[in-house]
Design a protein around this motif. Structure first.
Motif, PDB file in Angstrom:
ATOM      1  N   ARG A  42       0.835  -1.201   0.000  1.00  0.00           N
ATOM      2  CA  ARG A  42       0.000   0.000   0.000  1.00  0.00           C
ATOM      3  C   ARG A  42       0.879   1.264   0.000  1.00  0.00           C
ATOM      4  NH1 ARG A  42      -3.265  -1.623   3.596  1.00  0.00           N
ATOM      5  NH2 ARG A  42      -2.109  -0.834   5.379  1.00  0.00           N
ATOM      6  N   ALA A  43       1.933   1.256   0.801  1.00  0.00           N
ATOM      7  CA  ALA A  43       2.853   2.397   0.835  1.00  0.00           C
ATOM      8  C   ALA A  43       3.558   2.571  -0.513  1.00  0.00           C
ATOM      9  CB  ALA A  43       3.881   2.208   1.946  1.00  0.00           C
ATOM     10  N   PHE A  44       3.939   1.469  -1.143  1.00  0.00           N
ATOM     11  CA  PHE A  44       4.583   1.527  -2.454  1.00  0.00           C
ATOM     12  C   PHE A  44       3.638   2.123  -3.492  1.00  0.00           C
ATOM     13  CE2 PHE A  44       5.732  -0.482  -6.515  1.00  0.00           C
ATOM     14  CZ  PHE A  44       7.018   0.017  -6.643  1.00  0.00           C
ATOM     15  N   ARG A  45       2.386   1.668  -3.490  1.00  0.00           N
ATOM     16  CA  ARG A  45       1.403   2.207  -4.440  1.00  0.00           C
ATOM     17  C   ARG A  45       1.170   3.700  -4.202  1.00  0.00           C
ATOM     18  NH1 ARG A  45      -1.064  -2.982  -3.732  1.00  0.00           N
ATOM     19  NH2 ARG A  45      -2.322  -2.190  -2.026  1.00  0.00           N
ATOM     20  N   THR A  46       1.086   4.110  -2.937  1.00  0.00           N
ATOM     21  CA  THR A  46       0.903   5.522  -2.617  1.00  0.00           C
ATOM     22  C   THR A  46       2.085   6.346  -3.118  1.00  0.00           C
ATOM     23  OG1 THR A  46      -0.406   4.970  -0.670  1.00  0.00           O
ATOM     24  CG2 THR A  46       0.560   7.175  -0.736  1.00  0.00           C
ATOM     25  N   SER A  47       3.297   5.834  -2.940  1.00  0.00           N
ATOM     26  CA  SER A  47       4.493   6.538  -3.405  1.00  0.00           C
ATOM     27  C   SER A  47       4.488   6.692  -4.921  1.00  0.00           C
ATOM     28  CB  SER A  47       5.749   5.797  -2.967  1.00  0.00           C
ATOM     29  OG  SER A  47       5.874   5.807  -1.574  1.00  0.00           O
ATOM     30  N   ILE A  48       4.101   5.644  -5.621  1.00  0.00           N
ATOM     31  CA  ILE A  48       4.047   5.695  -7.085  1.00  0.00           C
ATOM     32  C   ILE A  48       3.007   6.720  -7.545  1.00  0.00           C
ATOM     33  CG2 ILE A  48       3.444   4.390  -9.168  1.00  0.00           C
ATOM     34  CD1 ILE A  48       6.189   3.696  -8.051  1.00  0.00           C
ATOM     35  N   VAL A  49       1.824   6.705  -6.938  1.00  0.00           N
ATOM     36  CA  VAL A  49       0.767   7.639  -7.325  1.00  0.00           C
ATOM     37  C   VAL A  49       1.211   9.077  -7.051  1.00  0.00           C
ATOM     38  CG1 VAL A  49      -1.558   8.431  -6.720  1.00  0.00           C
ATOM     39  CG2 VAL A  49      -1.124   6.005  -7.092  1.00  0.00           C
ATOM     40  N   LEU A  50       1.788   9.334  -5.888  1.00  0.00           N
ATOM     41  CA  LEU A  50       2.233  10.688  -5.564  1.00  0.00           C
ATOM     42  C   LEU A  50       3.358  11.141  -6.487  1.00  0.00           C
ATOM     43  CD1 LEU A  50       2.129  10.693  -1.673  1.00  0.00           C
ATOM     44  CD2 LEU A  50       0.608  11.871  -3.249  1.00  0.00           C
ATOM     45  N   GLY A  51       4.268  10.245  -6.818  1.00  0.00           N
ATOM     46  CA  GLY A  51       5.348  10.583  -7.730  1.00  0.00           C
ATOM     47  C   GLY A  51       4.825  10.939  -9.113  1.00  0.00           C
ATOM     48  N   LEU A  52       3.888  10.152  -9.623  1.00  0.00           N
ATOM     49  CA  LEU A  52       3.307  10.430 -10.938  1.00  0.00           C
ATOM     50  C   LEU A  52       2.501  11.722 -10.931  1.00  0.00           C
ATOM     51  CD1 LEU A  52       2.178   6.856 -12.015  1.00  0.00           C
ATOM     52  CD2 LEU A  52       4.071   8.202 -12.949  1.00  0.00           C
ATOM     53  N   LEU A  53       1.746  11.945  -9.874  1.00  0.00           N
ATOM     54  CA  LEU A  53       0.962  13.163  -9.753  1.00  0.00           C
ATOM     55  C   LEU A  53       1.877  14.391  -9.708  1.00  0.00           C
ATOM     56  CD1 LEU A  53      -1.879  14.303  -9.448  1.00  0.00           C
ATOM     57  CD2 LEU A  53      -1.633  14.038  -6.984  1.00  0.00           C
ATOM     58  N   THR A  54       2.957  14.298  -8.955  1.00  0.00           N
ATOM     59  CA  THR A  54       3.921  15.393  -8.887  1.00  0.00           C
ATOM     60  C   THR A  54       4.544  15.662 -10.253  1.00  0.00           C
ATOM     61  OG1 THR A  54       4.419  14.868  -6.591  1.00  0.00           O
ATOM     62  CG2 THR A  54       6.053  16.162  -7.777  1.00  0.00           C
ATOM     63  N   ALA A  55       4.883  14.613 -10.972  1.00  0.00           N
ATOM     64  CA  ALA A  55       5.477  14.772 -12.297  1.00  0.00           C
ATOM     65  C   ALA A  55       4.498  15.443 -13.265  1.00  0.00           C
ATOM     66  CB  ALA A  55       5.921  13.419 -12.842  1.00  0.00           C
ATOM     67  N   VAL A  56       3.237  15.057 -13.223  1.00  0.00           N
ATOM     68  CA  VAL A  56       2.234  15.650 -14.114  1.00  0.00           C
ATOM     69  C   VAL A  56       2.033  17.124 -13.788  1.00  0.00           C
ATOM     70  CG1 VAL A  56      -0.244  15.642 -14.675  1.00  0.00           C
ATOM     71  CG2 VAL A  56       1.041  13.508 -14.640  1.00  0.00           C
ATOM     72  N   ILE A  57       1.919  17.440 -12.501  1.00  0.00           N
ATOM     73  CA  ILE A  57       1.710  18.839 -12.099  1.00  0.00           C
ATOM     74  C   ILE A  57       2.920  19.689 -12.486  1.00  0.00           C
ATOM     75  CG2 ILE A  57       1.521  20.369 -10.097  1.00  0.00           C
ATOM     76  CD1 ILE A  57      -0.243  18.167  -8.825  1.00  0.00           C
ATOM     77  N   ARG A  58       4.109  19.166 -12.249  1.00  0.00           N
ATOM     78  CA  ARG A  58       5.322  19.924 -12.572  1.00  0.00           C
ATOM     79  C   ARG A  58       5.464  20.101 -14.085  1.00  0.00           C
ATOM     80  NH1 ARG A  58       7.602  23.920 -12.449  1.00  0.00           N
ATOM     81  NH2 ARG A  58       9.828  23.994 -12.774  1.00  0.00           N
ATOM     82  N   ARG A  59       5.107  19.093 -14.826  1.00  0.00           N
ATOM     83  CA  ARG A  59       5.186  19.185 -16.293  1.00  0.00           C
ATOM     84  C   ARG A  59       4.242  20.257 -16.820  1.00  0.00           C
ATOM     85  NH1 ARG A  59       6.369  15.370 -20.822  1.00  0.00           N
ATOM     86  NH2 ARG A  59       6.011  16.741 -22.583  1.00  0.00           N
ATOM     87  N   ARG A  60       3.036  20.287 -16.280  1.00  0.00           N
ATOM     88  CA  ARG A  60       2.063  21.303 -16.719  1.00  0.00           C
ATOM     89  C   ARG A  60       2.537  22.695 -16.339  1.00  0.00           C
ATOM     90  NH1 ARG A  60      -3.726  19.611 -17.680  1.00  0.00           N
ATOM     91  NH2 ARG A  60      -3.886  21.861 -17.628  1.00  0.00           N
ATOM     92  N   SER A  61       3.100  22.809 -15.149  1.00  0.00           N
ATOM     93  CA  SER A  61       3.613  24.100 -14.690  1.00  0.00           C
ATOM     94  C   SER A  61       4.762  24.572 -15.579  1.00  0.00           C
ATOM     95  CB  SER A  61       4.078  23.981 -13.236  1.00  0.00           C
ATOM     96  OG  SER A  61       4.725  25.146 -12.823  1.00  0.00           O
ATOM     97  N   ALA A  62       5.664  23.690 -15.904  1.00  0.00           N
ATOM     98  CA  ALA A  62       6.801  24.049 -16.752  1.00  0.00           C
ATOM     99  C   ALA A  62       6.338  24.416 -18.162  1.00  0.00           C
ATOM    100  CB  ALA A  62       7.805  22.906 -16.798  1.00  0.00           C
TER     101      ALA A  62
END
Length: 83
Positions: A42-62
């Motif tokens: 569960r912790a691994f899945r949460t880390s993956i989701v948060l990492g992907l979400l952060t990447a998407v948000i940062r990509r849109r911002s950039a």
């Protein structure tokens, strides 16, 4: 600096319960135990989701910043006040 990390990774394949040299054999026992632990998964899945979400948000911002720079010809940040 990376030597302690390399030793931990190496000892994670040790067949004995405690890390020691020389190693008594190779085993994937610790990885199998962790793969069957629901809290770890569960912790691994949460880390993956948060990492992907952060990447998407940062990509849109950039992308937004780059479009602003192209449109205005300025390298000034969008949120900085004009002087």
């Amino acid at each position: 600096m990376f030597l302690p990390v390399a030793v931990v990774v190496l000892l994670s394949f040790n067949a004995s319960q405690f890390g020691s040299f020389p190693m008594t054999g190779l085993s994937l026992r610790w990885f199998v135990e962790r793969a069957n632990n629901e809290a770890i998964l569960r912790a691994f899945r949460t880390s993956i989701v948060l990492g992907l979400l952060t990447a998407v948000i940062r990509r849109r911002s950039a992308s937004s910043q780059a479009l602003h720079w192209c449109a205005t010809g300025s390298r000034r940040a969008i949120s900085s006040p004009r002087s």
